[in-house]
Design a protein around this motif. Structure first.
Motif, PDB file in Angstrom:
ATOM      1  N   HIS A   1       0.862  -1.177   0.000  1.00 31.66           N
ATOM      2  CA  HIS A   1       0.000   0.000   0.000  1.00 31.66           C
ATOM      3  C   HIS A   1       0.899   1.227   0.000  1.00 31.66           C
ATOM      4  N   VAL A   2       0.534   2.248  -0.771  1.00 35.30           N
ATOM      5  CA  VAL A   2       1.423   3.391  -0.924  1.00 35.30           C
ATOM      6  C   VAL A   2       1.709   4.078   0.406  1.00 35.30           C
ATOM      7  N   ALA A   3       0.739   4.108   1.319  1.00 33.75           N
ATOM      8  CA  ALA A   3       0.970   4.748   2.617  1.00 33.75           C
ATOM      9  C   ALA A   3       1.974   3.976   3.462  1.00 33.75           C
ATOM     10  N   GLY A   4       2.174   2.698   3.159  1.00 34.33           N
ATOM     11  CA  GLY A   4       3.121   1.890   3.912  1.00 34.33           C
ATOM     12  C   GLY A   4       4.549   2.023   3.435  1.00 34.33           C
ATOM     13  N   ILE A   5       4.742   2.443   2.184  1.00 36.14           N
ATOM     14  CA  ILE A   5       6.089   2.484   1.611  1.00 36.14           C
ATOM     15  C   ILE A   5       6.551   3.904   1.291  1.00 36.14           C
ATOM     16  N   ALA A   6       5.630   4.782   0.879  1.00 35.49           N
ATOM     17  CA  ALA A   6       6.023   6.118   0.421  1.00 35.49           C
ATOM     18  C   ALA A   6       6.743   6.957   1.471  1.00 35.49           C
ATOM     19  N   PRO A   7       6.378   6.876   2.788  1.00 35.79           N
ATOM     20  CA  PRO A   7       7.105   7.700   3.770  1.00 35.79           C
ATOM     21  C   PRO A   7       8.598   7.421   3.826  1.00 35.79           C
ATOM     22  N   LEU A   8       9.025   6.246   3.367  1.00 35.47           N
ATOM     23  CA  LEU A   8      10.436   5.884   3.454  1.00 35.47           C
ATOM     24  C   LEU A   8      11.288   6.636   2.434  1.00 35.47           C
ATOM     25  N   THR A   9      10.631   7.272   1.446  1.00 30.60           N
ATOM     26  CA  THR A   9      11.368   8.058   0.464  1.00 30.60           C
ATOM     27  C   THR A   9      11.991   9.282   1.119  1.00 30.60           C
ATOM     28  N   GLY A  10      11.179  10.049   1.854  1.00 28.25           N
ATOM     29  CA  GLY A  10      11.700  11.219   2.545  1.00 28.25           C
ATOM     30  C   GLY A  10      12.723  10.852   3.594  1.00 28.25           C
ATOM     31  N   LEU A  11      12.527   9.713   4.227  1.00 31.06           N
ATOM     32  CA  LEU A  11      13.453   9.256   5.263  1.00 31.06           C
ATOM     33  C   LEU A  11      14.846   9.010   4.671  1.00 31.06           C
ATOM     34  N   ALA A  12      14.882   8.486   3.430  1.00 31.08           N
ATOM     35  CA  ALA A  12      16.174   8.243   2.782  1.00 31.08           C
ATOM     36  C   ALA A  12      16.897   9.558   2.519  1.00 31.08           C
ATOM     37  N   TRP A  13      16.177  10.592   2.127  1.00 28.40           N
ATOM     38  CA  TRP A  13      16.801  11.889   1.871  1.00 28.40           C
ATOM     39  C   TRP A  13      17.441  12.458   3.142  1.00 28.40           C
ATOM     40  N   LEU A  14      16.879  12.093   4.284  1.00 20.08           N
ATOM     41  CA  LEU A  14      17.377  12.604   5.555  1.00 20.08           C
ATOM     42  C   LEU A  14      18.442  11.711   6.192  1.00 20.08           C
ATOM     43  N   GLY A  15      18.554  10.492   5.691  1.00 20.26           N
ATOM     44  CA  GLY A  15      19.489   9.547   6.294  1.00 20.26           C
ATOM     45  C   GLY A  15      18.933   8.867   7.521  1.00 20.26           C
ATOM     46  N   GLY A  16      17.594   8.817   7.635  1.00 15.42           N
ATOM     47  CA  GLY A  16      16.960   8.141   8.761  1.00 15.42           C
ATOM     48  C   GLY A  16      16.988   6.630   8.605  1.00 15.42           C
ATOM     49  N   LYS A  17      16.475   5.957   9.607  1.00 21.76           N
ATOM     50  CA  LYS A  17      16.539   4.497   9.639  1.00 21.76           C
ATOM     51  C   LYS A  17      15.143   3.890   9.598  1.00 21.76           C
ATOM     52  N   SER A  18      14.993   2.828   8.812  1.00 27.69           N
ATOM     53  CA  SER A  18      13.740   2.074   8.747  1.00 27.69           C
ATOM     54  C   SER A  18      13.916   0.732   9.440  1.00 27.69           C
ATOM     55  N   VAL A  19      12.979   0.398  10.300  1.00 28.73           N
ATOM     56  CA  VAL A  19      12.934  -0.917  10.940  1.00 28.73           C
ATOM     57  C   VAL A  19      11.726  -1.647  10.370  1.00 28.73           C
ATOM     58  N   ILE A  20      11.953  -2.794   9.783  1.00 27.44           N
ATOM     59  CA  ILE A  20      10.890  -3.478   9.054  1.00 27.44           C
ATOM     60  C   ILE A  20      10.332  -4.647   9.850  1.00 27.44           C
ATOM     61  N   ALA A  21       9.017  -4.675   9.953  1.00 34.92           N
ATOM     62  CA  ALA A  21       8.302  -5.841  10.475  1.00 34.92           C
ATOM     63  C   ALA A  21       7.679  -6.553   9.281  1.00 34.92           C
ATOM     64  N   PRO A  22       7.784  -7.859   9.183  1.00 26.71           N
ATOM     65  CA  PRO A  22       7.267  -8.554   7.996  1.00 26.71           C
ATOM     66  C   PRO A  22       5.774  -8.340   7.771  1.00 26.71           C
ATOM     67  N   ARG A  23       5.067  -8.151   8.858  1.00 30.60           N
ATOM     68  CA  ARG A  23       3.620  -7.884   8.785  1.00 30.60           C
ATOM     69  C   ARG A  23       3.229  -7.261  10.113  1.00 30.60           C
ATOM     70  N   PHE A  24       2.025  -6.697  10.160  1.00 28.70           N
ATOM     71  CA  PHE A  24       1.619  -6.085  11.419  1.00 28.70           C
ATOM     72  C   PHE A  24       1.262  -7.155  12.434  1.00 28.70           C
ATOM     73  N   ASP A  25       1.913  -7.081  13.570  1.00 29.95           N
ATOM     74  CA  ASP A  25       1.600  -7.899  14.730  1.00 29.95           C
ATOM     75  C   ASP A  25       1.829  -6.995  15.938  1.00 29.95           C
ATOM     76  N   PRO A  26       0.793  -6.721  16.728  1.00 29.40           N
ATOM     77  CA  PRO A  26       0.948  -5.721  17.792  1.00 29.40           C
ATOM     78  C   PRO A  26       2.055  -6.051  18.779  1.00 29.40           C
TER      79      PRO A  26
END
Length: 496
Positions: free
Chosen positions: A196-221
């Motif tokens: 879903h675009v809302a799940g992946i698109a925010p990571l574009t701006g994060l790359a420009w800033l040099g931020g970090k993404s932590v990935i969960a394979p799927r949502f599990d609370p």
């Protein structure tokens, strides 16, 4: 103008030694991530994928998904993320409709493999593809080239392929960065589905800033809370159904979530009671609401510090337009609504889709004079705060009165036993349509349907109270992004 090739190249040069992504036991710096994206483009070209060709991706969240999101468009190809919750027949339709030539998948494919020329299994085939590739592709990619086809979740009908250009996704990256106040030391939890675009698109701006993404394979609370505590996550943007599960899990088994500075939500309307509960359970996190659609890449409005609106005239608002976005509401004749008058919500920005793949009629219906017609009903107050009251197709007309399902659902959510609620109209000989509710109880809790009707009657007008409240033992059906599929519920009811 910029393309999706730019943020990762910028990060490679400016933050090459910073950790870009953590996925389980694996972690990659921006230099390593960019190299893998380059190799993916080369590998796909070697199997015959050309500029503009479509590459389908059927996978749970992973660093490879992130690589495909950057690497496929950067090589001049078009990514087609597939909803992992769809049936094989539905997936095959999308693969065929998009004309995908290659399928990257982390599972045993079914019918969806039939229309494509090559299937690359993940991780083994994918890693071999990268190992056999070297160098890079000097692709001539333009901002108006299609970067991805995101097929809609189908909450109101058959999925349509939303064409998002490089320019669309870059514009949204800037809008989202500002809307979330992203900074270079942010740690973003990527748990909502990346297809879903809302799940992946925010990571574009994060790359420009040099931020970090932590990935969960799927949502599990439980997993999400563990990752927040382990990696000191600062930002998480689930949908309301996920947020409710997160609240319940944190109440049952608290973790140290003090690092969380922004807990946002998007994807569907939220009950004010859930906002109150979330603030109670995550008191140190700022709550924020983001409204948008796949067609808008996705942010349209933002409401920061949502917890401060409880008990005010802004409660229930989804905020003001994000920077770079214009919003208005219109009557059926296209004229602008007055402040406080309900009409269809329209949005315009550089992030709005150019249309639907191979569907000129749907494109003409949805995009007129540069404005995207959302199909949502709402109003703007005198300070330009947007209040979305319903999907146009979900509004119920009972006895000549308009009933907005969101308002009824909010009343139901205020009952302590209710975990999920969906309200929609069903045919009725006397009233034209009758208000019908299906609810799911919290584990271990029971309530009589008539008690729920009495609960609603104390909060909303009598004509809005559900004529029938149906208790479901099973979770309500949801799209991949987590939106409740009222269309499915209505269809089930119609065949009874």
């Amino acid at each position: 103008m910029l393309t999706l090739a730019d943020p990762l190249e910028y990060a490679r040069k400016c933050f090459g030694d910073r950790v870009a992504v953590t996925d389980g036991e694996q972690a990659f710096t921006y230099a390593e991530l960019a190299e893998r994206c380059d190799r993916l483009g080369v590998g796909l070209a070697k199997v015959g994928v050309n500029h503009g060709d479509r590459v389908a991706l059927l996978s749970e969240n992973s660093h490879r998904f992130l690589e495909a999101f950057f690497g496929v468009p950067a090589a001049g190809m078009v990514l087609v993320p597939l909803n992992t919750r769809l049936a094989h027949t539905e997936l095959a339709h999308i693969a065929r409709h998009s004309g995908a030539r290659v399928l990257l998948t982390d599972r045993e494919p079914g019918e969806e493999a039939n229309p494509v020329e090559h299937v690359v299994d993940m991780p083994d085939g994918y890693e071999q593809l990268l190992a056999d590739a070297a160098g890079g592709i000097q692709a001539e990619v333009r901002p108006d080239d299609i970067a991805a086809l995101f097929y809609t979740g189908g909450t109101t009908g058959a999925p349509k392929g939303v064409m998002l250009t490089h320019g669309n996704l870059v514009a949204n990256a800037f809008n989202k960065t500002l809307a979330c106040s992203l900074v270079s030391d942010d740690v973003f939890l990527a748990a909502p589905a990346m297809f879903h675009v809302a799940g992946i698109a925010p990571l574009t701006g994060l790359a420009w800033l040099g931020g970090k993404s932590v990935i969960a394979p799927r949502f599990d609370p439980s997993l999400c809370l563990d990752l927040i505590a382990q990696h000191r996550v600062t930002i998480f943007l689930p949908v309301p159904t996920m947020l409710a599960a997160l609240v319940a899990e944190q109440r049952a088994r608290p973790r140290d979530v003090s690092s969380l500075r922004l807990l946002g939500h998007a994807g569907s309307p939220i009950a004010t009671e859930l906002i109150r509960q979330t603030h109670e359970v995550f008191p140190h996190a700022e709550l924020a609401q983001f409204y948008g659609a796949t067609e808008t890449s996705s942010v349209v409005t933002r409401l920061r510090h949502e917890e401060t609106t409880l008990g005010t005239d802004l409660a229930g608002s989804c905020g003001q337009p994000a920077m770079g976005v214009a919003v208005r509401t219109v009557r059926p004749d296209g004229s602008n609504c007055e402040a406080g008058e309900v009409g269809e919500v329209l949005a315009r920005s550089n992030a709005v889709t150019v249309g639907y793949w191979d569907n000129p009629q749907a494109t003409a219906d949805a995009i007129r004079d540069g404005w995207y017609h959302t199909g949502d009903l709402g109003y703007l107050n005198d300070r330009n705060f947007l209040f979305v009251v319903d999907r146009a197709k979900d509004m119920i007309v009972s006895g000549g009165e308009n009933v907005y399902s969101v308002e009824v659902e909010d009343a139901l959510y205020r009952h302590p036993a209710v975990s999920e609620a969906a309200v929609f109209g069903v045919p009725d000989d006397k009233w034209g349509e009758a208000v019908h509710a299906i609810v799911v109880m919290h584990a271990g809790m029971e309530v009589d349907p008539e008690d729920l009707r009495r609960h609603c009657r104390a909060l909303i007008a009598g004509y809005k109270v559900p004529k029938v409240v149906e208790i479901s033992e099973d979770p309500l059906p949801k799209s991949g992004p987590g939106k409740i599929l009222k269309r499915v519920l209505r269809d089930r009811h119609s065949v009874r």
